[in-house]
Write a protein that holds these residues in place. Structure first.
Motif, PDB file in Angstrom:
ATOM      1  N   ALA A 194       0.872  -1.184   0.000  1.00 43.46           N
ATOM      2  CA  ALA A 194       0.000   0.000   0.000  1.00 43.46           C
ATOM      3  C   ALA A 194       0.903   1.226   0.000  1.00 43.46           C
ATOM      4  O   ALA A 194       1.714   1.393   0.918  1.00 43.46           O
ATOM      5  N   TRP A 195       0.776   2.051  -1.017  1.00 38.27           N
ATOM      6  CA  TRP A 195       1.615   3.241  -1.104  1.00 38.27           C
ATOM      7  C   TRP A 195       0.810   4.379  -1.717  1.00 38.27           C
ATOM      8  O   TRP A 195      -0.236   4.149  -2.326  1.00 38.27           O
ATOM      9  N   ILE A 196       1.294   5.623  -1.532  1.00 45.14           N
ATOM     10  CA  ILE A 196       0.502   6.797  -1.901  1.00 45.14           C
ATOM     11  C   ILE A 196       1.374   7.775  -2.675  1.00 45.14           C
ATOM     12  O   ILE A 196       2.395   8.250  -2.160  1.00 45.14           O
ATOM     13  N   HIS A 197       0.970   8.080  -3.877  1.00 43.60           N
ATOM     14  CA  HIS A 197       1.611   9.130  -4.680  1.00 43.60           C
ATOM     15  C   HIS A 197       1.246  10.475  -4.057  1.00 43.60           C
ATOM     16  O   HIS A 197       0.075  10.821  -3.935  1.00 43.60           O
ATOM     17  N   MET A 198       2.272  11.250  -3.660  1.00 41.50           N
ATOM     18  CA  MET A 198       2.027  12.487  -2.930  1.00 41.50           C
ATOM     19  C   MET A 198       2.276  13.746  -3.752  1.00 41.50           C
ATOM     20  O   MET A 198       1.829  14.825  -3.368  1.00 41.50           O
ATOM     21  N   GLY A 199       2.996  13.641  -4.853  1.00 41.38           N
ATOM     22  CA  GLY A 199       3.209  14.840  -5.647  1.00 41.38           C
ATOM     23  C   GLY A 199       4.164  14.608  -6.790  1.00 41.38           C
ATOM     24  O   GLY A 199       4.971  13.666  -6.766  1.00 41.38           O
ATOM     25  N   SER A 200       4.064  15.473  -7.793  1.00 41.92           N
ATOM     26  CA  SER A 200       4.981  15.440  -8.924  1.00 41.92           C
ATOM     27  C   SER A 200       5.192  16.862  -9.427  1.00 41.92           C
ATOM     28  O   SER A 200       4.246  17.667  -9.477  1.00 41.92           O
ATOM     29  N   THR A 201       6.428  17.139  -9.797  1.00 43.50           N
ATOM     30  CA  THR A 201       6.778  18.374 -10.492  1.00 43.50           C
ATOM     31  C   THR A 201       7.351  17.959 -11.834  1.00 43.50           C
ATOM     32  O   THR A 201       8.351  17.238 -11.879  1.00 43.50           O
ATOM     33  N   VAL A 202       6.712  18.372 -12.916  1.00 41.85           N
ATOM     34  CA  VAL A 202       6.972  17.821 -14.233  1.00 41.85           C
ATOM     35  C   VAL A 202       7.440  18.918 -15.188  1.00 41.85           C
ATOM     36  O   VAL A 202       6.849  20.008 -15.234  1.00 41.85           O
ATOM     37  N   ARG A 203       8.472  18.596 -15.947  1.00 40.44           N
ATOM     38  CA  ARG A 203       8.877  19.436 -17.077  1.00 40.44           C
ATOM     39  C   ARG A 203       8.684  18.625 -18.348  1.00 40.44           C
ATOM     40  O   ARG A 203       9.292  17.563 -18.509  1.00 40.44           O
ATOM     41  N   ASN A 204       7.807  19.086 -19.226  1.00 41.03           N
ATOM     42  CA  ASN A 204       7.594  18.416 -20.507  1.00 41.03           C
ATOM     43  C   ASN A 204       8.752  18.743 -21.450  1.00 41.03           C
ATOM     44  O   ASN A 204       9.158  19.902 -21.579  1.00 41.03           O
ATOM     45  N   LEU A 205       9.253  17.715 -22.114  1.00 43.89           N
ATOM     46  CA  LEU A 205      10.435  17.864 -22.967  1.00 43.89           C
ATOM     47  C   LEU A 205      10.162  17.540 -24.430  1.00 43.89           C
ATOM     48  O   LEU A 205      10.963  17.888 -25.295  1.00 43.89           O
ATOM     49  N   GLY A 206       9.072  16.857 -24.706  1.00 41.87           N
ATOM     50  CA  GLY A 206       8.760  16.464 -26.074  1.00 41.87           C
ATOM     51  C   GLY A 206       7.556  15.557 -26.089  1.00 41.87           C
ATOM     52  O   GLY A 206       7.006  15.207 -25.046  1.00 41.87           O
ATOM     53  N   LEU A 207       7.142  15.172 -27.281  1.00 44.30           N
ATOM     54  CA  LEU A 207       5.935  14.358 -27.437  1.00 44.30           C
ATOM     55  C   LEU A 207       6.280  12.881 -27.562  1.00 44.30           C
ATOM     56  O   LEU A 207       7.301  12.519 -28.155  1.00 44.30           O
ATOM     57  N   ALA A 208       5.415  12.053 -27.003  1.00 40.31           N
ATOM     58  CA  ALA A 208       5.408  10.626 -27.323  1.00 40.31           C
ATOM     59  C   ALA A 208       4.144  10.365 -28.134  1.00 40.31           C
ATOM     60  O   ALA A 208       3.099  10.976 -27.881  1.00 40.31           O
ATOM     61  N   ARG A 209       4.257   9.464 -29.092  1.00 40.26           N
ATOM     62  CA  ARG A 209       3.128   9.200 -29.984  1.00 40.26           C
ATOM     63  C   ARG A 209       2.805   7.709 -29.997  1.00 40.26           C
ATOM     64  O   ARG A 209       3.630   6.874 -29.594  1.00 40.26           O
ATOM     65  N   VAL A 210       1.616   7.404 -30.458  1.00 41.59           N
ATOM     66  CA  VAL A 210       1.201   6.012 -30.611  1.00 41.59           C
ATOM     67  C   VAL A 210       2.248   5.288 -31.459  1.00 41.59           C
ATOM     68  O   VAL A 210       2.703   5.784 -32.487  1.00 41.59           O
ATOM     69  N   GLY A 211       2.636   4.099 -30.975  1.00 38.11           N
ATOM     70  CA  GLY A 211       3.690   3.323 -31.626  1.00 38.11           C
ATOM     71  C   GLY A 211       5.032   3.446 -30.940  1.00 38.11           C
ATOM     72  O   GLY A 211       5.904   2.587 -31.131  1.00 38.11           O
ATOM     73  N   ASP A 212       5.213   4.495 -30.140  1.00 37.98           N
ATOM     74  CA  ASP A 212       6.470   4.666 -29.406  1.00 37.98           C
ATOM     75  C   ASP A 212       6.545   3.684 -28.237  1.00 37.98           C
ATOM     76  O   ASP A 212       5.521   3.259 -27.695  1.00 37.98           O
ATOM     77  N   THR A 213       7.774   3.383 -27.831  1.00 35.45           N
ATOM     78  CA  THR A 213       8.027   2.561 -26.645  1.00 35.45           C
ATOM     79  C   THR A 213       8.580   3.454 -25.546  1.00 35.45           C
ATOM     80  O   THR A 213       9.591   4.144 -25.748  1.00 35.45           O
ATOM     81  N   LEU A 214       7.914   3.451 -24.406  1.00 36.41           N
ATOM     82  CA  LEU A 214       8.293   4.294 -23.271  1.00 36.41           C
ATOM     83  C   LEU A 214       9.117   3.513 -22.268  1.00 36.41           C
ATOM     84  O   LEU A 214       8.873   2.324 -22.028  1.00 36.41           O
ATOM     85  N   ASN A 215      10.072   4.210 -21.684  1.00 37.07           N
ATOM     86  CA  ASN A 215      10.863   3.655 -20.595  1.00 37.07           C
ATOM     87  C   ASN A 215      11.167   4.785 -19.628  1.00 37.07           C
ATOM     88  O   ASN A 215      10.968   5.964 -19.954  1.00 37.07           O
ATOM     89  N   VAL A 216      11.649   4.417 -18.439  1.00 36.62           N
ATOM     90  CA  VAL A 216      11.972   5.432 -17.440  1.00 36.62           C
ATOM     91  C   VAL A 216      13.362   5.177 -16.890  1.00 36.62           C
ATOM     92  O   VAL A 216      13.790   4.020 -16.756  1.00 36.62           O
ATOM     93  N   ARG A 217      14.067   6.254 -16.603  1.00 34.78           N
ATOM     94  CA  ARG A 217      15.381   6.205 -15.955  1.00 34.78           C
ATOM     95  C   ARG A 217      15.261   7.059 -14.702  1.00 34.78           C
ATOM     96  O   ARG A 217      15.218   8.295 -14.782  1.00 34.78           O
ATOM     97  N   ALA A 218      15.160   6.425 -13.557  1.00 34.79           N
ATOM     98  CA  ALA A 218      14.834   7.127 -12.313  1.00 34.79           C
ATOM     99  C   ALA A 218      15.900   6.879 -11.258  1.00 34.79           C
ATOM    100  O   ALA A 218      16.313   5.740 -11.043  1.00 34.79           O
TER     101      ALA A 218
END
Length: 261
Positions: A194-218
């Protein structure tokens, strides 16, 4: 701007995260299971897109700080008030302030972060319970890559109750869908009953489109205790096709609520 009203939808009832389950949330003292924070952020993104269009998705910023849950079936009313630097955003539900934040479209855009500064790692072969050790400051986290199909895209827009035509017309992946990758940096690597998302500060850098593969480096940047809750903070870069940065986000969560024995 006119308020934006959404009938909130809990897409995570069957999730491993039992904060979305009515029985567990009620045991913790809440009315029922939470609607996911990334979904509520998605609701908050509607008015910035309405005001600035695709430009906001390409280079705008957004912030959400969660104070109270939004529950399924309740109306989430998003208010957007313009000030000298952008939009002040709030979400009320059942007369209660649930989320505060803001959105901006900077006149001057800093260069995107370098991919080389964000380590690409696969999700861990074996998930361990979330702790100070398994979420050590400096650790890098990845996710199981997601290829956004037409069907996935259409389902996300339906789940998010998003009616702005830009997403279907231009095949643009929704801001809420992209932010969900930051959740997966946690859930694809750790056991979090059980965990709770408490906040996010986001900077948009570009578009992702249908067909793209998303990944995260955190990268884990903080792991601390406050008021009996154990918190984690990530500095996350979501990347399309391992070549294109899409967002950079500071993503904050309570990974071990004090109510968990």
């Amino acid at each position: 701007m006119a308020p934006y009203r959404v009938s909130a939808f809990n897409t995570a009832k069957a999730s491993e995260n039992k904060i979305h389950d009515d029985a567990t949330a009620q045991r913790f003292g809440f009315r029922g299971g939470f609607v996911g924070g990334v979904n509520v952020y998605a609701y908050m993104s509607h008015q910035p897109v309405q005001l600035w269009g695709r430009a906001w998705l390409e280079r705008g910023t957004g912030e959400a700080r969660f104070a109270r849950p939004v529950y399924e079936g309740d109306i989430a009313e998003v208010s957007a008030v313009e000030d000298s630097s952008g939009l002040v955003l709030t979400v009320h539900s059942q007369g209660v302030l649930c989320v505060s934040g803001r959105a901006q479209l900077p006149a001057v855009v800093d260069p995107a972060p370098s991919l080389a500064d964000f380590k690409q790692v696969p999700p861990r072969a074996e998930r361990a319970a979330a702790s100070e050790t398994s979420l050590a400051v400096g650790d890098w986290l990845g996710m199981v890559p997601l290829t956004v199909t037409e069907a996935h895209h259409a389902q996300d827009l339906a789940d998010l109750r998003e009616a702005d035509p830009i997403y279907l017309r231009e095949g643009i992946v929704h801001a809420g869908t992209i932010l969900r990758c930051c959740n997966w940096a946690l859930t694809h690597n750790l056991i979090l009953p059980a965990w709770i998302h408490m906040g996010s500060t986001v900077r948009n850098l570009g578009l992702a489109r249908v067909g793209d593969t998303l990944n995260v480096r955190a990268r884990v940047t903080r792991n601390y205790e406050n008021k009996g809750h154990k918190w984690v903070e990530l500095d996350a870069l979501v990347v399309a096709n391992e070549t294109t940065p899409v967002i950079r986000a500071v993503h904050t969560a309570i990974y071990h609520p004090r109510q968990v024995a």
